[in-house]
Design a protein around this motif. Sequence first.
Motif, PDB file in Angstrom:
ATOM      1  N   MET A  16      35.401 -48.389 -41.592  1.00  0.00           N
ATOM      2  CA  MET A  16      34.318 -47.687 -40.925  1.00  0.00           C
ATOM      3  C   MET A  16      34.734 -46.277 -40.554  1.00  0.00           C
ATOM      4  N   LYS A  17      35.270 -45.649 -41.591  1.00  0.00           N
ATOM      5  CA  LYS A  17      35.730 -44.264 -41.411  1.00  0.00           C
ATOM      6  C   LYS A  17      34.697 -43.343 -42.053  1.00  0.00           C
ATOM      7  N   PRO A  18      34.761 -42.053 -41.701  1.00  0.00           N
ATOM      8  CA  PRO A  18      33.865 -41.118 -42.389  1.00  0.00           C
ATOM      9  C   PRO A  18      34.074 -41.233 -43.891  1.00  0.00           C
ATOM     10  N   PHE A  19      33.012 -41.026 -44.646  1.00  0.00           N
ATOM     11  CA  PHE A  19      33.168 -41.035 -46.100  1.00  0.00           C
ATOM     12  C   PHE A  19      32.536 -39.764 -46.657  1.00  0.00           C
ATOM     13  N   LYS A  20      32.772 -39.551 -47.945  1.00  0.00           N
ATOM     14  CA  LYS A  20      32.258 -38.314 -48.534  1.00  0.00           C
ATOM     15  C   LYS A  20      31.252 -38.589 -49.639  1.00  0.00           C
ATOM     16  N   ILE A  21      30.212 -37.793 -49.671  1.00  0.00           N
ATOM     17  CA  ILE A  21      29.318 -37.772 -50.829  1.00  0.00           C
ATOM     18  C   ILE A  21      29.697 -36.470 -51.539  1.00  0.00           C
ATOM     19  N   ARG A  22      30.460 -36.600 -52.600  1.00  0.00           N
ATOM     20  CA  ARG A  22      31.156 -35.479 -53.257  1.00  0.00           C
ATOM     21  C   ARG A  22      32.003 -34.758 -52.193  1.00  0.00           C
ATOM     22  N   ASP A  23      31.659 -33.503 -51.811  1.00  0.00           N
ATOM     23  CA  ASP A  23      32.504 -32.846 -50.799  1.00  0.00           C
ATOM     24  C   ASP A  23      31.832 -32.819 -49.427  1.00  0.00           C
ATOM     25  N   ILE A  24      30.749 -33.581 -49.262  1.00  0.00           N
ATOM     26  CA  ILE A  24      30.035 -33.579 -47.981  1.00  0.00           C
ATOM     27  C   ILE A  24      30.513 -34.757 -47.131  1.00  0.00           C
ATOM     28  N   LYS A  25      31.084 -34.423 -45.985  1.00  0.00           N
ATOM     29  CA  LYS A  25      31.640 -35.469 -45.129  1.00  0.00           C
ATOM     30  C   LYS A  25      30.531 -36.096 -44.285  1.00  0.00           C
ATOM     31  N   ILE A  26      30.425 -37.408 -44.358  1.00  0.00           N
ATOM     32  CA  ILE A  26      29.439 -38.120 -43.543  1.00  0.00           C
ATOM     33  C   ILE A  26      30.219 -38.685 -42.344  1.00  0.00           C
ATOM     34  N   ASP A  27      30.151 -37.951 -41.276  1.00  0.00           N
ATOM     35  CA  ASP A  27      31.015 -38.214 -40.124  1.00  0.00           C
ATOM     36  C   ASP A  27      30.244 -38.035 -38.824  1.00  0.00           C
ATOM     37  N   PRO A  28      30.038 -39.137 -38.105  1.00  0.00           N
ATOM     38  CA  PRO A  28      30.377 -40.516 -38.414  1.00  0.00           C
ATOM     39  C   PRO A  28      29.509 -41.076 -39.554  1.00  0.00           C
ATOM     40  N   PRO A  29      29.949 -42.196 -40.114  1.00  0.00           N
ATOM     41  CA  PRO A  29      29.233 -42.737 -41.287  1.00  0.00           C
ATOM     42  C   PRO A  29      27.940 -43.465 -40.918  1.00  0.00           C
ATOM     43  N   LEU A  30      27.109 -42.761 -40.155  1.00  0.00           N
ATOM     44  CA  LEU A  30      25.869 -43.338 -39.610  1.00  0.00           C
ATOM     45  C   LEU A  30      24.708 -42.460 -40.040  1.00  0.00           C
ATOM     46  N   ILE A  31      23.695 -43.077 -40.617  1.00  0.00           N
ATOM     47  CA  ILE A  31      22.609 -42.311 -41.249  1.00  0.00           C
ATOM     48  C   ILE A  31      21.265 -42.667 -40.627  1.00  0.00           C
ATOM     49  N   LEU A  32      20.499 -41.641 -40.316  1.00  0.00           N
ATOM     50  CA  LEU A  32      19.125 -41.873 -39.857  1.00  0.00           C
ATOM     51  C   LEU A  32      18.279 -42.186 -41.086  1.00  0.00           C
ATOM     52  N   SER A  33      17.804 -43.423 -41.166  1.00  0.00           N
ATOM     53  CA  SER A  33      17.063 -43.872 -42.346  1.00  0.00           C
ATOM     54  C   SER A  33      15.718 -43.143 -42.441  1.00  0.00           C
ATOM     55  N   PRO A  34      15.338 -42.729 -43.638  1.00  0.00           N
ATOM     56  CA  PRO A  34      14.068 -42.002 -43.764  1.00  0.00           C
ATOM     57  C   PRO A  34      12.873 -42.869 -43.393  1.00  0.00           C
ATOM     58  N   MET A  35      11.963 -42.308 -42.621  1.00  0.00           N
ATOM     59  CA  MET A  35      10.738 -43.045 -42.270  1.00  0.00           C
ATOM     60  C   MET A  35       9.553 -42.087 -42.329  1.00  0.00           C
TER      61      MET A  35
END
Length: 356
Positions: free
Chosen positions: A1-20
């Motif tokens: 449960m560490k930050p991850f990358k989408i290519r060179d974009i760091k997703i930190d923290p690895p928590l995403i607001l789901s599209p609605m």
Amino acid sequence: MKPFKIRDIKIDPPLILSPMAGVTDYTFRRLIKRRGGVGLVVSEFISVEGLTRNNPKSKRQMRFDEIERPFAVQIFGGQSERMAMGAEMAEEVGADILDVNCGCPAPKVVKNGGGSGLLREPERLEKILKEIKRAITIPLTLKLRTGYTESTINVVDIAKMAEQCGVEHIQVHGRTRDQGYKGLANWDLIREVKQSVSVPVSGNGDITSIEYGMRKWAESGTDGILIGRGAMQNPWIFRQFADVLAGREPYQPDLNEKKAVLLEFFEMCLEEMPELVALGKMKQLAGQFTKGLVGGAQFRQTLYHSHSVDEILENITTYFNTLTAGGGYGDGVVEADVPQIESCDAFTGGVGSAAA
Ligand SMILES: Cc1cc2nc3c(=O)[nH]c(=O)nc-3n(C[C@H](O)[C@H](O)[C@H](O)COP(=O)(O)O)c2cc1C
């Protein structure tokens, strides 16, 4: 449960607001971003038919603020040329990531070949992904349901195909199209996807508490998680997860802060939209937001019958004063009357004509 990358974009923290659709607009996303803890925000789904035909609403939906970065634009549609054009437009306005919707169950969207309709037509999806890849340089991501029906679950195959097409992040809502929002999301299937591809995978479905979310996250082994409806009930949910990931006690807003955030949202809405629309947005958020608060049901009744800004403000003040006096927060009462906001169907009215 560490930050991850989408290519060179760091997703930190690895928590995403789901599209609605109808919810995660410019206003709501900034409200959430200000609370902290969110690593990626995504626009509402945007019709490429609208975008490429210069529909002002579709164009407005791509608007974002620098504080939102990293910011993903999600598009939907069934025609590869239009999808590629729409993707290019998102890159031009400065989006960091282009996300393709492959999950919306709304009949209007499916009928035109988009959303979860693409799960039934993998070749069409493949063509769309390849054409988009040719048109943009920013990373391409995909948001999927698990399949069209229970008997045609194909999320693993679709994810593998998408990876081959150059998709750099796969997000899975663990329900089929037919399920709509019924039952529970199947996190076992989400785990299967994670085990089948090497690009990052994020899981999604039913996370409204830290306990449930951490359990499903750990069990599925995904890189990140997306939270949708839970963020409407509790805009601090990302911060709370981020606290737990960092080994801290999850932040607990007090009643005054809750009230302040509701008012902040209202003010932001009034700056951005006509009063009538702002009233509707306010009712929508307040309805979810007061879930579990003592007297919430009654408050929502008064709110739904408020017809002006002043009336709403007065009702909010009265309600929170009563709560503060009674100390009725956090008593664990969960009320059953809260209207569930479910599916994007209710919000496709605006895109239907554009998508026709
Ligand atoms: C009102 C509403 C609108 C939605 N609109 C979209 C959308 O535009 N794009 C999308 O990919 N998913 C959309 N979804 C699905 C959510 O992103 C998410 O996958 C689903 O709600 C499950 O996650 P949750 O249990 O955390 O809410 C929508 C869901 C709701 C409730």
